[in-house]
Design a protein around this motif. Structure first.
Motif, PDB file in Angstrom:
ATOM      1  N   GLY A   1       6.671   5.828  -4.354  1.00 55.49           N
ATOM      2  CA  GLY A   1       5.937   5.318  -3.203  1.00 55.49           C
ATOM      3  C   GLY A   1       4.578   5.968  -3.055  1.00 55.49           C
ATOM      4  O   GLY A   1       3.574   5.289  -2.780  1.00 55.49           O
ATOM      5  N   TYR A   2       4.519   7.283  -3.250  1.00 55.59           N
ATOM      6  CA  TYR A   2       3.242   7.993  -3.171  1.00 55.59           C
ATOM      7  C   TYR A   2       2.276   7.490  -4.248  1.00 55.59           C
ATOM      8  O   TYR A   2       1.085   7.278  -3.997  1.00 55.59           O
ATOM      9  CB  TYR A   2       3.453   9.495  -3.344  1.00 55.59           C
ATOM     10  CG  TYR A   2       3.637  10.233  -2.038  1.00 55.59           C
ATOM     11  CD1 TYR A   2       2.611  10.271  -1.097  1.00 55.59           C
ATOM     12  CD2 TYR A   2       4.822  10.894  -1.749  1.00 55.59           C
ATOM     13  CE1 TYR A   2       2.766  10.950   0.098  1.00 55.59           C
ATOM     14  CE2 TYR A   2       4.996  11.570  -0.547  1.00 55.59           C
ATOM     15  CZ  TYR A   2       3.963  11.596   0.369  1.00 55.59           C
ATOM     16  OH  TYR A   2       4.115  12.259   1.555  1.00 55.59           O
ATOM     17  N   LEU A   3       2.777   7.304  -5.468  1.00 56.51           N
ATOM     18  CA  LEU A   3       1.921   6.845  -6.550  1.00 56.51           C
ATOM     19  C   LEU A   3       1.408   5.435  -6.295  1.00 56.51           C
ATOM     20  O   LEU A   3       0.243   5.122  -6.581  1.00 56.51           O
ATOM     21  CB  LEU A   3       2.687   6.906  -7.880  1.00 56.51           C
ATOM     22  CG  LEU A   3       2.988   8.307  -8.410  1.00 56.51           C
ATOM     23  CD1 LEU A   3       3.851   8.232  -9.664  1.00 56.51           C
ATOM     24  CD2 LEU A   3       1.696   9.065  -8.697  1.00 56.51           C
ATOM     25  N   VAL A   4       2.270   4.582  -5.768  1.00 51.73           N
ATOM     26  CA  VAL A   4       1.836   3.223  -5.443  1.00 51.73           C
ATOM     27  C   VAL A   4       0.723   3.252  -4.404  1.00 51.73           C
ATOM     28  O   VAL A   4      -0.301   2.564  -4.535  1.00 51.73           O
ATOM     29  CB  VAL A   4       3.023   2.379  -4.937  1.00 51.73           C
ATOM     30  CG1 VAL A   4       2.532   1.073  -4.291  1.00 51.73           C
ATOM     31  CG2 VAL A   4       3.973   2.060  -6.080  1.00 51.73           C
ATOM     32  N   LEU A   5       0.895   4.067  -3.366  1.00 56.04           N
ATOM     33  CA  LEU A   5      -0.134   4.178  -2.331  1.00 56.04           C
ATOM     34  C   LEU A   5      -1.436   4.736  -2.905  1.00 56.04           C
ATOM     35  O   LEU A   5      -2.532   4.259  -2.570  1.00 56.04           O
ATOM     36  CB  LEU A   5       0.360   5.066  -1.198  1.00 56.04           C
ATOM     37  CG  LEU A   5       1.490   4.501  -0.333  1.00 56.04           C
ATOM     38  CD1 LEU A   5       1.991   5.554   0.635  1.00 56.04           C
ATOM     39  CD2 LEU A   5       1.020   3.266   0.416  1.00 56.04           C
TER      40      LEU A   5
ATOM     41  N   ALA B   1      -4.779   2.594  -2.937  1.00 59.47           N
ATOM     42  CA  ALA B   1      -5.913   3.070  -2.151  1.00 59.47           C
ATOM     43  C   ALA B   1      -7.163   3.236  -3.016  1.00 59.47           C
ATOM     44  O   ALA B   1      -8.273   2.870  -2.601  1.00 59.47           O
ATOM     45  CB  ALA B   1      -5.562   4.396  -1.482  1.00 59.47           C
ATOM     46  N   ARG B   2      -6.986   3.762  -4.213  1.00 62.82           N
ATOM     47  CA  ARG B   2      -8.142   3.990  -5.080  1.00 62.82           C
ATOM     48  C   ARG B   2      -8.635   2.695  -5.710  1.00 62.82           C
ATOM     49  O   ARG B   2      -9.835   2.520  -5.945  1.00 62.82           O
ATOM     50  CB  ARG B   2      -7.797   5.015  -6.161  1.00 62.82           C
ATOM     51  CG  ARG B   2      -7.511   6.411  -5.619  1.00 62.82           C
ATOM     52  CD  ARG B   2      -7.415   7.440  -6.727  1.00 62.82           C
ATOM     53  NE  ARG B   2      -8.708   7.664  -7.359  1.00 62.82           N
ATOM     54  CZ  ARG B   2      -9.605   8.550  -6.942  1.00 62.82           C
ATOM     55  NH1 ARG B   2      -9.351   9.293  -5.875  1.00 62.82           N
ATOM     56  NH2 ARG B   2     -10.738   8.704  -7.582  1.00 62.82           N
ATOM     57  N   ALA B   3      -7.722   1.775  -6.007  1.00 57.67           N
ATOM     58  CA  ALA B   3      -8.126   0.528  -6.666  1.00 57.67           C
ATOM     59  C   ALA B   3      -8.763  -0.458  -5.696  1.00 57.67           C
ATOM     60  O   ALA B   3      -9.649  -1.229  -6.083  1.00 57.67           O
ATOM     61  CB  ALA B   3      -6.915  -0.117  -7.341  1.00 57.67           C
ATOM     62  N   LEU B   4      -8.315  -0.445  -4.444  1.00 55.60           N
ATOM     63  CA  LEU B   4      -8.758  -1.458  -3.492  1.00 55.60           C
ATOM     64  C   LEU B   4      -9.829  -0.977  -2.532  1.00 55.60           C
ATOM     65  O   LEU B   4     -10.496  -1.797  -1.893  1.00 55.60           O
ATOM     66  CB  LEU B   4      -7.549  -1.962  -2.681  1.00 55.60           C
ATOM     67  CG  LEU B   4      -6.423  -2.622  -3.489  1.00 55.60           C
ATOM     68  CD1 LEU B   4      -5.251  -2.970  -2.579  1.00 55.60           C
ATOM     69  CD2 LEU B   4      -6.926  -3.859  -4.217  1.00 55.60           C
ATOM     70  N   GLY B   5     -10.013   0.337  -2.379  1.00 53.79           N
ATOM     71  CA  GLY B   5     -10.955   0.848  -1.389  1.00 53.79           C
ATOM     72  C   GLY B   5     -10.363   0.772   0.009  1.00 53.79           C
ATOM     73  O   GLY B   5      -9.309   0.160   0.221  1.00 53.79           O
TER      74      GLY B   5
ATOM     75  N   ALA C   1      -6.106  -4.339   4.175  1.00 52.28           N
ATOM     76  CA  ALA C   1      -5.513  -5.678   4.052  1.00 52.28           C
ATOM     77  C   ALA C   1      -4.169  -5.616   3.332  1.00 52.28           C
ATOM     78  O   ALA C   1      -3.197  -6.279   3.733  1.00 52.28           O
ATOM     79  CB  ALA C   1      -6.474  -6.608   3.315  1.00 52.28           C
ATOM     80  N   PHE C   2      -4.107  -4.825   2.253  1.00 48.79           N
ATOM     81  CA  PHE C   2      -2.840  -4.643   1.537  1.00 48.79           C
ATOM     82  C   PHE C   2      -1.785  -4.009   2.441  1.00 48.79           C
ATOM     83  O   PHE C   2      -0.627  -4.430   2.467  1.00 48.79           O
ATOM     84  CB  PHE C   2      -3.075  -3.765   0.307  1.00 48.79           C
ATOM     85  CG  PHE C   2      -1.840  -3.129  -0.249  1.00 48.79           C
ATOM     86  CD1 PHE C   2      -0.885  -3.890  -0.902  1.00 48.79           C
ATOM     87  CD2 PHE C   2      -1.622  -1.762  -0.108  1.00 48.79           C
ATOM     88  CE1 PHE C   2       0.270  -3.291  -1.415  1.00 48.79           C
ATOM     89  CE2 PHE C   2      -0.487  -1.163  -0.614  1.00 48.79           C
ATOM     90  CZ  PHE C   2       0.463  -1.930  -1.275  1.00 48.79           C
ATOM     91  N   ALA C   3      -2.187  -2.999   3.204  1.00 48.16           N
ATOM     92  CA  ALA C   3      -1.247  -2.292   4.071  1.00 48.16           C
ATOM     93  C   ALA C   3      -0.691  -3.206   5.158  1.00 48.16           C
ATOM     94  O   ALA C   3       0.466  -3.059   5.562  1.00 48.16           O
ATOM     95  CB  ALA C   3      -1.918  -1.077   4.702  1.00 48.16           C
ATOM     96  N   VAL C   4      -1.504  -4.143   5.630  1.00 49.10           N
ATOM     97  CA  VAL C   4      -1.020  -5.072   6.652  1.00 49.10           C
ATOM     98  C   VAL C   4       0.067  -5.976   6.065  1.00 49.10           C
ATOM     99  O   VAL C   4       1.096  -6.230   6.705  1.00 49.10           O
ATOM    100  CB  VAL C   4      -2.183  -5.897   7.232  1.00 49.10           C
ATOM    101  CG1 VAL C   4      -1.658  -7.068   8.066  1.00 49.10           C
ATOM    102  CG2 VAL C   4      -3.072  -5.012   8.101  1.00 49.10           C
ATOM    103  N   PHE C   5      -0.130  -6.474   4.822  1.00 50.87           N
ATOM    104  CA  PHE C   5       0.915  -7.281   4.196  1.00 50.87           C
ATOM    105  C   PHE C   5       2.154  -6.440   3.930  1.00 50.87           C
ATOM    106  O   PHE C   5       3.285  -6.868   4.179  1.00 50.87           O
ATOM    107  CB  PHE C   5       0.426  -7.896   2.885  1.00 50.87           C
ATOM    108  CG  PHE C   5       1.495  -8.696   2.178  1.00 50.87           C
ATOM    109  CD1 PHE C   5       1.769  -9.983   2.576  1.00 50.87           C
ATOM    110  CD2 PHE C   5       2.226  -8.139   1.135  1.00 50.87           C
ATOM    111  CE1 PHE C   5       2.769 -10.728   1.947  1.00 50.87           C
ATOM    112  CE2 PHE C   5       3.223  -8.872   0.504  1.00 50.87           C
ATOM    113  CZ  PHE C   5       3.494 -10.166   0.903  1.00 50.87           C
TER     114      PHE C   5
END
Length: 412
Positions: A15-19, A23-27, A33-37
């Motif tokens: 989970g930490y790695l996914v976040l 975070a780094r790939a999307l800014g 926006a990703f976190a809302v989905f």
């Protein structure tokens, strides 16, 4: 238990790695926006955790008391499909306010994930109730690994937000993988609960009502932040959302993985349930104290160093968010205790009181960091009081209005 602990560690690290990768790939803006989905998906599937919890309680109760009731798996499958249809039908009223990008695709992905999660929750509950911790741990690991592998592929390939939305729901296929590969998982599908179909349905929907409140506070909180903030989410909101997620993960990820273990433990110790609560409560408190101190001292540096300069918060804010995570973890413990002793209505009431208070506090006139911290600390503390009231020492008669003992049925 060692297998479940190992699976919990793998799920937490994954989970930490996914976040981190997201975070780094999307800014900061894309991550918001990703976190809302992610939160919307977690809001619905978090509600479905009520299926896992009640299935665990029912199957464990049947084992302990040698009761024969209805099988939980068919109900779980029907509930998953029903919720998926509900998501699709009602999306016209809320999708525009929640999803800024890929609205139609987000709704379709959400519905598909919810339908699959009905089977996932049922399987996890049955395996927990039967004490088949090996297959249960495998279920957790496969779920985490699928999501992580797809995230790595998305980053390497340079895919954008949509790939991360697909990755969010992909882990639910782990239930199919485990059933196909493990015989104990296949045989577990036919396990019985300890109550008749009507009682199982009633208990399941009551547990889901409480789990919905839990999901609003745990997974759905970014959605509430979005709704309580005028205009689009900015980098501060993205930083707060990320910090809330990161401070919760060390406590709530293990607790979610151990829900079946905890409920089984409390079911087996119904006569001394408060004593059974003491050990996990002390563990959570100890981790929370260390975490809050670390958050105060090095939290801002870690946030900016690992995730980038856009993610900037003060040490006091991150420490308060960590205290809020501790409050949520304790509320999760007391909730599992209330459910295990059969106090379904007080279990639901505790979560809804906490959720209502937190939502109200989220709209107070203050900076985002202040109102989020207050909401996440004060709301859960009120809910804990309701759960502890359910476990108060009393005579053997039923709690008024409860079907608390789930008395075994005669063999059919």
């Amino acid at each position: 238990m060692r297998r479940v602990a190992l699976a919990t560690v793998i799920a937490a690290v994954s989970g930490y790695l996914v976040l981190l990768l997201a975070a780094r790939a999307l800014g900061a803006d894309g991550y918001a926006a990703f976190a809302v989905f992610w939160a919307a998906y977690g809001l619905v599937t978090g509600t479905q955790n009520g299926q896992l919890q009640e299935t665990t309680r029912a199957v464990r109760g049947a084992m302990i008391r040698d009761a024969v009731g209805t099988r939980p798996m068919p109900l779980n499958a029907v509930v998953g499909v029903g919720l998926a249809l509900l998501v699709a039908v009602t999306s016209i009223g809320w999708a525009g306010a929640v999803f800024e990008w890929y609205r139609i695709e987000s709704v379709l992905l959400l519905a598909a994930g919810v339908a699959a999660f009905g089977i996932y929750a049922g399987l996890g509950g049955v395996l927990s109730g039967l004490g088949r911790w090996g297959p249960f741990a495998t279920l957790l690991i496969v779920d985490a690994v699928i999501r992580l592998v797809l995230t790595v592929i998305a980053v390497i390939a340079g895919w954008g937000l949509f790939a991360f939305l697909v990755m969010t729901i992909a882990g639910t296929v782990s239930s199919a993988v485990v059933v196909l590969c493990l015989r104990p998982a296949r045989t577990a599908l036919g396990a019985n609960g300890d109550v008749a179909a009507s009682d199982l349905a009633r208990n399941t929907f009551t547990a889901m009502a409480a789990a919905l409140a839990s999901a609003i506070l745990v997974m759905g909180f970014p959605v509430l932040i979005k709704l309580s903030t005028s205009g689009d989410l900015d980098s501060v909101a993205g930083a707060v959302i990320l910090a809330v997620t990161l401070t919760r993960a060390p406590l709530l990820v293990p607790l979610n993985s151990f829900q079946g273990v905890l409920i089984s433990r409390f079911v087996e110790n119904r006569d001394r349930v408060l004593q059974s609560l003491t050990a996990p409560l002390l563990i959570v408190a100890g981790v929370g104290v260390v975490g809050a101190l670390a958050a105060w001292l090095i939290g801002p540096w870690l946030l900016e160093t690992i995730f980038g300069a856009d993610y900037r918060l003060s040490g006091s804010t991150i420490a308060l968010l960590t205290v809020g995570a501790v409050a949520m973890a304790v509320l999760t413990l007391t909730g599992a205790m209330a459910l295990a002793i059969g106090a379904h209505r007080l279990y639901a009431a505790g979560w809804w009181v906490a959720t209502t208070a937190s939502i109200a506090l989220l709209f107070i006139p203050a900076d985002l960091e202040v109102r989020v911290s207050i909401a996440l600390i004060a709301g859960p503390m009120i809910g804990m009081a309701v759960h502890l009231w359910a476990a108060r020492p009393r005579s053997a008669e039923h709690v008024p209005g409860e079907r608390g003992d789930n008395r075994p049925l005669p063999a059919e």
